[in-house]
Design a protein around this motif. Structure first.
Motif, PDB file in Angstrom:
ATOM      1  N   THR A  73       0.857  -1.276   0.123  1.00 31.33           N
ATOM      2  CA  THR A  73       0.102   0.063   0.090  1.00 31.33           C
ATOM      3  C   THR A  73       0.955   1.195   0.066  1.00 31.33           C
ATOM      4  OG1 THR A  73      -1.984  -1.176   1.217  1.00 31.33           O
ATOM      5  CG2 THR A  73      -1.826   1.295   1.309  1.00 31.33           C
ATOM      6  N   PRO A  74       1.858   1.338   0.847  1.00 32.52           N
ATOM      7  CA  PRO A  74       2.634   2.621   0.810  1.00 32.52           C
ATOM      8  C   PRO A  74       3.213   2.995  -0.650  1.00 32.52           C
ATOM      9  CG  PRO A  74       3.184   1.417   2.861  1.00 32.52           C
ATOM     10  CD  PRO A  74       2.486   0.630   2.004  1.00 32.52           C
ATOM     11  N   ALA A  75       3.778   2.001  -1.146  1.00 35.14           N
ATOM     12  CA  ALA A  75       4.358   2.293  -2.535  1.00 35.14           C
ATOM     13  C   ALA A  75       3.332   2.802  -3.329  1.00 35.14           C
ATOM     14  CB  ALA A  75       4.963   1.022  -2.856  1.00 35.14           C
ATOM     15  N   LEU A  76       2.341   2.130  -3.463  1.00 33.43           N
ATOM     16  CA  LEU A  76       0.956   2.743  -4.392  1.00 33.43           C
ATOM     17  C   LEU A  76       0.577   3.958  -4.127  1.00 33.43           C
ATOM     18  CD1 LEU A  76      -0.960  -0.868  -4.502  1.00 33.43           C
ATOM     19  CD2 LEU A  76       0.439   0.256  -6.487  1.00 33.43           C
ATOM     20  N   LEU A  77       0.382   4.297  -2.870  1.00 29.00           N
ATOM     21  CA  LEU A  77       0.047   5.543  -2.375  1.00 29.00           C
ATOM     22  C   LEU A  77       1.081   6.525  -2.978  1.00 29.00           C
ATOM     23  CD1 LEU A  77      -1.240   4.732   1.271  1.00 29.00           C
ATOM     24  CD2 LEU A  77      -2.703   5.440  -0.998  1.00 29.00           C
ATOM     25  N   GLY A  78       2.441   6.215  -2.612  1.00 36.49           N
ATOM     26  CA  GLY A  78       3.440   7.226  -3.081  1.00 36.49           C
ATOM     27  C   GLY A  78       3.548   7.228  -4.482  1.00 36.49           C
ATOM     28  N   ALA A  79       3.168   6.490  -5.418  1.00 36.16           N
ATOM     29  CA  ALA A  79       2.768   6.750  -6.660  1.00 36.16           C
ATOM     30  C   ALA A  79       1.960   7.524  -7.071  1.00 36.16           C
ATOM     31  CB  ALA A  79       2.925   5.517  -7.512  1.00 36.16           C
ATOM     32  N   GLY A  80       1.020   7.863  -6.291  1.00 45.24           N
ATOM     33  CA  GLY A  80      -0.253   8.750  -6.379  1.00 45.24           C
ATOM     34  C   GLY A  80      -1.612   7.920  -6.564  1.00 45.24           C
ATOM     35  N   TYR A  81      -1.383   6.813  -6.472  1.00 41.74           N
ATOM     36  CA  TYR A  81      -2.945   6.007  -6.620  1.00 41.74           C
ATOM     37  C   TYR A  81      -3.542   5.859  -5.391  1.00 41.74           C
ATOM     38  CZ  TYR A  81      -0.667   3.979 -10.821  1.00 41.74           C
ATOM     39  OH  TYR A  81      -0.097   3.872 -11.829  1.00 41.74           O
ATOM     40  N   ALA A  82      -4.925   5.794  -5.497  1.00 46.72           N
ATOM     41  CA  ALA A  82      -5.871   5.604  -4.146  1.00 46.72           C
ATOM     42  C   ALA A  82      -5.785   4.069  -4.248  1.00 46.72           C
ATOM     43  CB  ALA A  82      -7.194   5.996  -4.401  1.00 46.72           C
ATOM     44  N   VAL A  83      -5.860   3.491  -3.158  1.00 50.07           N
ATOM     45  CA  VAL A  83      -6.100   2.037  -2.919  1.00 50.07           C
ATOM     46  C   VAL A  83      -7.102   1.798  -2.055  1.00 50.07           C
ATOM     47  CG1 VAL A  83      -4.699  -0.063  -2.074  1.00 50.07           C
ATOM     48  CG2 VAL A  83      -3.510   2.089  -2.809  1.00 50.07           C
ATOM     49  N   ALA A  84      -8.009   0.581  -2.689  1.00 52.75           N
ATOM     50  CA  ALA A  84      -8.872   0.127  -1.864  1.00 52.75           C
ATOM     51  C   ALA A  84      -8.919  -1.686  -1.718  1.00 52.75           C
ATOM     52  CB  ALA A  84     -10.626   0.316  -2.521  1.00 52.75           C
ATOM     53  N   GLN A  85      -9.007  -2.114  -0.588  1.00 52.10           N
ATOM     54  CA  GLN A  85      -8.886  -3.601  -0.310  1.00 52.10           C
ATOM     55  C   GLN A  85      -9.745  -3.912   0.355  1.00 52.10           C
ATOM     56  OE1 GLN A  85      -4.466  -3.620   1.277  1.00 52.10           O
ATOM     57  NE2 GLN A  85      -4.857  -1.527   1.351  1.00 52.10           N
ATOM     58  N   SER A  86     -10.405  -5.043   0.053  1.00 57.30           N
ATOM     59  CA  SER A  86     -11.351  -5.889   0.797  1.00 57.30           C
ATOM     60  C   SER A  86     -10.766  -6.921   1.479  1.00 57.30           C
ATOM     61  CB  SER A  86     -12.478  -6.409  -0.057  1.00 57.30           C
ATOM     62  OG  SER A  86     -13.495  -7.348   0.582  1.00 57.30           O
ATOM     63  N   GLY A  87     -11.299  -7.521   2.844  1.00 55.02           N
ATOM     64  CA  GLY A  87     -10.610  -8.645   3.438  1.00 55.02           C
ATOM     65  C   GLY A  87     -11.489  -9.791   3.069  1.00 55.02           C
ATOM     66  N   TYR A  88     -12.591  -9.617   2.205  1.00 50.59           N
ATOM     67  CA  TYR A  88     -13.235 -10.675   1.890  1.00 50.59           C
ATOM     68  C   TYR A  88     -14.214 -11.224   3.124  1.00 50.59           C
ATOM     69  CZ  TYR A  88      -9.399 -11.063  -1.151  1.00 50.59           C
ATOM     70  OH  TYR A  88      -8.295 -10.597  -2.096  1.00 50.59           O
ATOM     71  N   ARG A  89     -15.482 -11.612   2.745  1.00 45.29           N
ATOM     72  CA  ARG A  89     -16.458 -12.015   3.944  1.00 45.29           C
ATOM     73  C   ARG A  89     -15.909 -13.475   4.505  1.00 45.29           C
ATOM     74  NH1 ARG A  89     -21.016 -13.459  -0.471  1.00 45.29           N
ATOM     75  NH2 ARG A  89     -19.669 -12.078  -1.494  1.00 45.29           N
ATOM     76  N   THR A  90     -15.072 -14.192   4.080  1.00 45.57           N
ATOM     77  CA  THR A  90     -14.847 -15.496   4.458  1.00 45.57           C
ATOM     78  C   THR A  90     -13.188 -15.659   4.206  1.00 45.57           C
ATOM     79  OG1 THR A  90     -15.213 -16.858   2.331  1.00 45.57           O
ATOM     80  CG2 THR A  90     -16.892 -16.526   3.820  1.00 45.57           C
ATOM     81  N   GLN A  91     -12.621 -16.409   5.101  1.00 43.49           N
ATOM     82  CA  GLN A  91     -11.279 -16.842   5.030  1.00 43.49           C
ATOM     83  C   GLN A  91     -11.021 -17.985   4.284  1.00 43.49           C
ATOM     84  OE1 GLN A  91     -10.732 -16.990   9.323  1.00 43.49           O
ATOM     85  NE2 GLN A  91      -9.174 -15.227   8.986  1.00 43.49           N
ATOM     86  N   GLY A  92      -9.942 -18.505   4.034  1.00 46.36           N
ATOM     87  CA  GLY A  92      -9.564 -19.621   3.050  1.00 46.36           C
ATOM     88  C   GLY A  92      -9.487 -19.408   1.703  1.00 46.36           C
TER      89      GLY A  92
END
Length: 362
Positions: A73-92
Motif C-alpha cells: 500500500t505505501p508504494a502505491l500511495l506514494g505513486a499517487g494511486y488511491a488504494v481500496a482493499q477488501s478482506g473478503y467475507r470469508t477466510q480460506g
C-alpha cells in the motif's frame, strides 16, 4: 502466537503486519456485507484507483478490528494511486467471495469519488486469481490488471495439483507416524491440527531423504521447502473440500509422470473418486477461462515454492487457447520465494499494464 498463525508463517502464507503510511492521506475502514474493507487516498491523488486483492488467509487466523493495509500500500500511495482493499467475507480459498467483495467495494469507492479516472486491479497469490477473474468477468470496470505471484489456475486444475502432492506423499511415505492411515487427502487429515500435520510430514521426510529429494524435484521445490509445501497444499485442499461438502476432485483416471518408476507409482498410488455433489458445487463457481479483453500483466518470483513453473504456465496457455485480446504480458521473474517483490517492482508491473496495448479508461 496462535497455532494457525505459526503455521502460516512457517509455510509462507503472508499475514498482515503493521506498516507505516504517509501523512496527509485520508483513510476509511468499514464492513460491506460481512467483508471488512479499507480505502486510502493520498494527499496528491492522481485520480486513479488500485483495487488490491490479498492472498490466502488461513481459516481461523486472527483479524484486526479495522482491516490493515497490505504491505504494498505505501508504494502505491506514494505513486499517487488511491488504494481500496477488501478482506473478503470469508477466510480460506475465497476466490468467488473475493471477486464479489472486491466489486462491491469498487462500487462503494466510485460512489464516494465519482471523478475516478481509471481503475486497476492488482492481486497477490490467491489475489492474483481474484484479479484475473475480475478482469474476465467485469472488463468494463477496469483499465487493466496485474497478477503477482498469482495462483492463476482454474479451481479444478489447482485442486488436481494439490491432490497430486498429497497422494504422492502417501505413496512414498505410507504409515508415517502421527499421520492418518487413510492419507493426507482424507477427512482424518483435515481434522488433524495443522501444526501436527506439518510436524508429521517433516518427520516422515527425514526418514528417507533420497526419496524426499526425488519428490521435491517432481514438485519443483527445494528439499528444505518440501514439508511446508505439502502442509500448505493439504491446508488449501481441505479448505476446498470443506467448502464443497466433500472431495471436490478425484484422480481415478489420472496418469502420473515424473515420479521415478511411473508404472509402479500409477499402480500403487492411492486413488480417490470425487464426491459428485461436491464436485458439482466446486465447479459451479466461475472459473478462469482465459477470455481477456483488458491488459493483464503477470509476474512471478524466481524459485517460488508455492506457485511452481508448472502452475505458472497454465494461464498463458489458457489465454492463448481462448484467443485473449490482448494476450497477457508475462514479465521476467524477479526476486526470490513467494511474493518477494520490491516496491519498485510492484509499481513497475502496474506501469507495464498501463503501457500495454489496449489499456482502457474505466
Amino acid at each position: 502466537m496462535p497455532a494457525v498463525a505459526r503455521l502460516a508463517l512457517l509455510i509462507g502464507v503472508s499475514l498482515f503486519a503493521p506498516i507505516s503510511l504517509a501523512k496527509g492521506l485520508v483513510t476509511e475502514t468499514g464492513v460491506l456485507q460481512g467483508a471488512p474493507w479499507r480505502i486510502d487516498v493520498p494527499e496528491r491523488w492522481n485520480g486513479e484507483l488500485v483495487m488490491l486483492a490479498h492472498g490466502f488467509e488461513p481459516v481461523g487466523a486472527p483479524r484486526e478490528s479495522a482491516w490493515p493495509a497490505n504491505e504494498a500500500t505505501p508504494a502505491l500511495l506514494g505513486a499517487g494511486y488511491a488504494v481500496a482493499q477488501s478482506g473478503y467475507r470469508t477466510q480460506g480459498w475465497a476466490v468467488a467471495e473475493g471477486v464479489a467483495d472486491t466489486e462491491r467495494l469498487r462500487r462503494h469507492f466510485v460512489s464516494l469519488h465519482p471523478g475516478t479516472r481509471r481503475t486497476w486491479i492488482l492481486g497477490f497469490s490467491m489475489g492474483g486469481a481474484i484479479a484475473i477473474a475480475s478482469l474476465e468477468q467485469q472488463p468494463d470496470h477496469y483499465a487493466g490488471g496485474v497478477s503477482l505471484c498469482g495462483a492463476n489456475l482454474p479451481g479444478e486444475a489447482l485442486a488436481g495439483e494439490l491432490l497430486t502432492t498429497l497422494v504422492a506423499f502417501d505413496y512414498f511415505f505410507p504409515d508415517a507416524p502421527g499421520l492418518p492411515a487413510d492419507g493426507l487427502a482424507s477427512p482424518a487429515a483435515a481434522d488433524l491440527p495443522q501444526m501436527a500435520l506439518h510436524q508429521g510430514i517433516a518427520a516422515a521426510l527425514q526418514t528417507r531423504p533420497e526419496v524426499a529429494q526425488r519428490l521435491a524435484r517432481r514438485l519443483e521445490v527445494m528439499p528444505g521447502e518440501l514439508a511446508g509445501v505439502i502442509s500448505l497444499h493439504a491446508l488449501v485442499f481441505h479448505d476446498m473440500a470443506k467448502r464443497s461438502g466433500g472431495m471436490p476432485v478425484g484422480n481415478r483416471d489420472t496418469v502420473y509422470r515424473g515420479f521415478g518408476d511411473d508404472d509402479a507409482f500409477n499402480a500403487g498410488v492411492r486413488r480417490h473418486a470425487p464426491d459428485a455433489a461436491a464436485h458439482d458445487r466446486f465447479t459451479a463457481a466461475p472459473a478462469l477461462t482465459g477470455m481477456l479483453r483488458q491488459p493483464l500483466v503477470i509476474q512471478f518470483n524466481q524459485r517460488d515454492p508455492t506457485i511452481t513453473p508448472r502452475m505458472q504456465a497454465i494461464y498463458p496457455r489458457l489465454a492463448a487457447q481462448a484467443g485473449a485480446t490482448p494476450p497477457p504480458t508475462v514479465l521476467p521473474a524477479v526476486g526470490e520465494g513467494h511474493c518477494g517483490f520490491s516496491d519498485e517492482q510492484t509499481i513497475a508491473a502496474l506501469k507495464a499494464a498501463a503501457e500495454a496495448p489496449g489499456a482502457g479508461t474505466p
